[in-house]
Design a protein around this motif. Structure first.
Motif, PDB file in Angstrom:
ATOM      1  N   ASP A 118       0.827  -1.217   0.000  1.00  0.00           N
ATOM      2  CA  ASP A 118       0.000   0.000   0.000  1.00  0.00           C
ATOM      3  C   ASP A 118       0.858   1.263   0.000  1.00  0.00           C
ATOM      4  O   ASP A 118       0.483   2.272  -0.580  1.00  0.00           O
ATOM      5  CB  ASP A 118      -0.907   0.006   1.234  1.00  0.00           C
ATOM      6  CG  ASP A 118      -1.778  -1.234   1.264  1.00  0.00           C
ATOM      7  OD1 ASP A 118      -2.252  -1.635   0.186  1.00  0.00           O
ATOM      8  OD2 ASP A 118      -1.972  -1.807   2.350  1.00  0.00           O
ATOM      9  N   ARG A 146       0.806  -2.142 -12.936  1.00  0.00           N
ATOM     10  CA  ARG A 146       0.916  -1.297 -11.725  1.00  0.00           C
ATOM     11  C   ARG A 146       1.902  -0.150 -11.918  1.00  0.00           C
ATOM     12  O   ARG A 146       1.667   0.950 -11.431  1.00  0.00           O
ATOM     13  CB  ARG A 146       1.322  -2.136 -10.500  1.00  0.00           C
ATOM     14  CG  ARG A 146       0.226  -3.054 -10.030  1.00  0.00           C
ATOM     15  CD  ARG A 146       0.423  -3.541  -8.590  1.00  0.00           C
ATOM     16  NE  ARG A 146      -0.717  -4.374  -8.216  1.00  0.00           N
ATOM     17  CZ  ARG A 146      -0.785  -5.699  -8.403  1.00  0.00           C
ATOM     18  NH1 ARG A 146       0.249  -6.347  -8.900  1.00  0.00           N
ATOM     19  NH2 ARG A 146      -1.864  -6.371  -8.065  1.00  0.00           N
ATOM     20  N   LYS A 209      -8.062   1.283   3.296  1.00  0.00           N
ATOM     21  CA  LYS A 209      -7.234   0.690   2.229  1.00  0.00           C
ATOM     22  C   LYS A 209      -8.117   0.163   1.097  1.00  0.00           C
ATOM     23  O   LYS A 209      -7.837   0.394  -0.084  1.00  0.00           O
ATOM     24  CB  LYS A 209      -6.402  -0.444   2.851  1.00  0.00           C
ATOM     25  CG  LYS A 209      -5.877  -1.457   1.883  1.00  0.00           C
ATOM     26  CD  LYS A 209      -5.014  -2.510   2.568  1.00  0.00           C
ATOM     27  CE  LYS A 209      -4.596  -3.542   1.529  1.00  0.00           C
ATOM     28  NZ  LYS A 209      -3.419  -4.297   1.903  1.00  0.00           N
ATOM     29  N   GLU A 210      -9.194  -0.493   1.478  1.00  0.00           N
ATOM     30  CA  GLU A 210     -10.102  -1.058   0.472  1.00  0.00           C
ATOM     31  C   GLU A 210     -10.711   0.058  -0.381  1.00  0.00           C
ATOM     32  O   GLU A 210     -10.850  -0.080  -1.600  1.00  0.00           O
ATOM     33  CB  GLU A 210     -11.201  -1.861   1.173  1.00  0.00           C
ATOM     34  CG  GLU A 210     -11.968  -2.758   0.239  1.00  0.00           C
ATOM     35  CD  GLU A 210     -13.076  -3.543   0.952  1.00  0.00           C
ATOM     36  OE1 GLU A 210     -13.143  -3.532   2.202  1.00  0.00           O
ATOM     37  OE2 GLU A 210     -13.889  -4.147   0.235  1.00  0.00           O
ATOM     38  N   ASN A 213      -8.057   1.392  -2.801  1.00  0.00           N
ATOM     39  CA  ASN A 213      -7.835   0.410  -3.865  1.00  0.00           C
ATOM     40  C   ASN A 213      -9.003   0.340  -4.838  1.00  0.00           C
ATOM     41  O   ASN A 213      -8.824   0.067  -6.019  1.00  0.00           O
ATOM     42  CB  ASN A 213      -7.562  -0.979  -3.273  1.00  0.00           C
ATOM     43  CG  ASN A 213      -6.120  -1.089  -2.807  1.00  0.00           C
ATOM     44  OD1 ASN A 213      -5.248  -0.371  -3.309  1.00  0.00           O
ATOM     45  ND2 ASN A 213      -5.860  -1.957  -1.864  1.00  0.00           N
ATOM     46  N   TYR A 216      -8.878   2.118  -8.175  1.00  0.00           N
ATOM     47  CA  TYR A 216      -8.163   1.548  -9.324  1.00  0.00           C
ATOM     48  C   TYR A 216      -9.061   0.670 -10.182  1.00  0.00           C
ATOM     49  O   TYR A 216      -8.733   0.359 -11.308  1.00  0.00           O
ATOM     50  CB  TYR A 216      -7.003   0.668  -8.835  1.00  0.00           C
ATOM     51  CG  TYR A 216      -5.775   1.453  -8.509  1.00  0.00           C
ATOM     52  CD1 TYR A 216      -4.920   1.883  -9.523  1.00  0.00           C
ATOM     53  CD2 TYR A 216      -5.453   1.760  -7.198  1.00  0.00           C
ATOM     54  CE1 TYR A 216      -3.796   2.596  -9.236  1.00  0.00           C
ATOM     55  CE2 TYR A 216      -4.324   2.488  -6.896  1.00  0.00           C
ATOM     56  CZ  TYR A 216      -3.500   2.899  -7.923  1.00  0.00           C
ATOM     57  OH  TYR A 216      -2.382   3.606  -7.640  1.00  0.00           O
ATOM     58  N   GLU A 217     -10.145   0.211  -9.577  1.00  0.00           N
ATOM     59  CA  GLU A 217     -10.902  -0.858 -10.224  1.00  0.00           C
ATOM     60  C   GLU A 217     -12.220  -0.395 -10.811  1.00  0.00           C
ATOM     61  O   GLU A 217     -12.934  -1.164 -11.416  1.00  0.00           O
ATOM     62  CB  GLU A 217     -11.215  -1.970  -9.198  1.00  0.00           C
ATOM     63  CG  GLU A 217      -9.997  -2.552  -8.506  1.00  0.00           C
ATOM     64  CD  GLU A 217      -9.173  -3.437  -9.418  1.00  0.00           C
ATOM     65  OE1 GLU A 217      -9.632  -3.736 -10.525  1.00  0.00           O
ATOM     66  OE2 GLU A 217      -8.048  -3.789  -9.022  1.00  0.00           O
TER      67      GLU A 217
END
Ligand code: CAA
Length: 258
Positions: A118, A146, A209-210, A213, A216-217
């Motif tokens: 992270d 990445r 954190k989730e 993240n 990105y998705e």
């Protein structure tokens, strides 16, 4: 903590520290390293007393890549049949916050594994690169994806097509690393950051954190909706009550991670 063949595993307070330890091969990432890292992650993620995970190497090398000697004789069906490298997804999918503390070489798989964490903290002697093209292959643990997301197409193309390294300064300017520290202070500084994270409510840190993240998705609209919903859900936690009560009462919060 369990003993491993290719890594050292320690707990420092609420921080789990994984140190890659194949010094003679500059921490080249072979199948045993992967097996050991996955087992260590399982152990640390299963330990309720661990609030953050630090991954590091030596002052000379975080990791100089996937193990070329192990890969050299493999055939297509060996690689495809075993889904070679897929096991590293365990690190990218870790639910607890992870920090890579990188000194020396972080090349090929080394750079890719650092990018799965992270937060990436670099020593001033760190060198990042994706030199796979010089070996007749391309990055295989996520580098083409990445790195491009981290530093943009221009620099990712430059690094992946020429195989050149970038130093810590260039990596920080490009947005790959969050901070640079003197090499002899790397572990202390990375540990301080990990301890700070581990002092927060663990479920809140995991959800934060989730949420990052998720960006990105998904699309911005979906990401914002996801954030709003999980933000609302935090009001079901004791730690939200404690955090806000502590502010109002002008004291430090005592999070119970519930
Ligand atoms: N795999 C296997 N062994 C490695 C290795 C690797 N990736 N990197 C270094 N080593 C070994 C060397 O073979 C050497 O072992 P011996 O003493 O038994 O020969 C030992 O580590 C020390 O290395 P050097 O003598 O080469 O050290 P140096 O200081 O002269 O050079 C270096 C350091 C520039 C990092 C050089 O070792 C190097 O170029 N390493 C390979 C870097 C690389 O190409 N990485 C990408 C690998 S492919 C990959 O990662 C695929 C992917 O996308 C997943």
């Amino acid at each position: 903590m369990t003993d491993f063949e290719t890594i050292l595993l320690e707990r420092k307070g609420r921080v789990g520290v994984i140190t890659l330890n194949r010094p003679k091969a500059l921490n080249a990432l072979n199948s045993q390293v992967l097996k050991d890292v996955v087992a260590a992650l399982d152990e640390l993620e299963g330990d309720a007393e661990v609030g953050a995970i630090l991954l590091t190497g030596s002052e000379r090398a975080f990791a100089a890549g996937a193990d070329i000697k192990e890969m050299a004789p493999q055939t297509y069906i060996d690689m495809y049949g075993t889904d070679f490298f897929a096991g590293w997804d365990r690190l990218a999918n870790a639910r607890k916050p992870t920090i890579a503390a990188v000194a020396g070489y972080a090349l090929g798989g080394g750079c890719e594994v650092a990018m799965m964490c992270d937060i990436l903290i670099a020593a001033d002697n760190a060198k990042f690169g994706q030199p796979e093209i010089t070996l007749g292959v391309i990055p295989g643990i996520g580098g083409s994806q990445r790195l491009t997301r981290a530093v943009g197409k221009a620099k990712a193309m430059d690094l992946i097509l020429t195989g050149r390294n970038m130093d810590a300064e260039e990596a920080e300017r490009a947005g790959l690393v969050s901070r640079i520290v003197p090499a002899d202070q790397l572990l202390d500084e990375a540990l301080k950051a990990a301890e700070k994270i581990a002092s927060m409510s663990l479920p809140v840190a995991m959800i934060a954190k989730e949420a990052v993240n998720r960006s990105y998705e998904t699309t911005l609209g979906e990401g914002l909706r996801f954030e709003r919903r999980v933000f609302h859900s935090l009001f079901a936690l004791d730690d939200q009550k404690e955090g806000m009560a502590a502010f109002v009462e002008k004291r430090k919060p005592n999070f119970t991670h519930k």
